[in-house]
Design a protein around this motif. Structure first.
Motif: not given
Length: 205
Positions: A58-65, A130-132, A154-165, A198-203
């Motif tokens: 969203g428009p409030g998203t910060t950080g590195t994608l 985020q990783i796309w 290299r995904l941040a601990p609270d990050g998310v990755a989105w993949l399409v396959v 939708r991929v999340s970092p390992p707990p």
């Protein structure tokens, strides 16, 4: 695989300029493309499903994608447009694709927040919120797994990755492989034969 492919670092074929136009979220985009890069004549159907079905920042998203395997930059263009406070790193092995991605970022007025780089030009210290990716399935399973092992940690601990396959290209088996590697992965959507993962970092242990 033999011959020249979109994941060839330095395409030897003659560059034939093209334009690709598409819309995402009511925003129109027209990007420069060329022969010798991935899906140079239209927005790839998998990329289109990813941008339609994944949760765009969203428009409030910060950080590195990270746009992993950016091609001429359609995902990068969308991410940098919808998240004006974020920085986007666009990575591709194909030097022609990188040049197009840079040009498109400049044309769209996004160059100050977009860094286009070859994989080895991104320092190991850089992490991503985020990783796309529409990953290069055709490089082969072992190369694909190596690619994901390199970048997903290299995904941040609270990050998310989105993949399409594509389902017929092993989308379900890739989901299971990611889970087996310790990456919680859910199928968020399916459309036109594509899986959105939708991929999340390992707990934490």
């Amino acid at each position: 695989m033999t011959g020249e492919h979109y994941f060839t670092p330095a395409p030897g074929s003659t560059a034939r300029p093209r334009e690709v136009s598409f819309s995402v979220g009511g925003q129109d985009y027209t990007l420069a493309a060329s022969t010798g890069v991935f899906s140079s004549d239209r927005l790839d159907p998998g990329t289109a499903v990813l941008l339609r079905k994944a949760d765009l920042p969203g428009p409030g998203t910060t950080g590195t994608l990270l746009d992993l395997g950016c091609g001429y930059g359609p995902i990068t263009a969308v991410l940098a447009t919808v998240a004006p406070l974020a920085r986007v790193v666009a990575v591709d092995v194909n030097e022609r694709a990188r040049e197009l991605a840079r040009r498109n970022a400049e044309t769209l007025g996004l160059a100050q927040r977009v860094r286009v780089a070859a994989p080895d030009e991104v320092g190991d210290e850089v992490s991503f919120d985020q990783i796309w990716s529409n990953p290069p399935i055709h490089v082969g399973k072992s190369e694909l797994h190596a690619l994901l092992r390199r970048w997903l940690p290299r995904l941040a601990p609270d990050g998310v990755a989105w993949l399409v396959v594509g389902k017929n290209l092993g989308g379900d088996s890739l989901q299971q492989w990611l889970i087996d590697q310790g990456w919680p992965t859910e199928r968020r959507a399916s459309q036109k034969g594509f899986r959105i993962l939708r991929v999340s970092p390992p707990p934490p242990r």
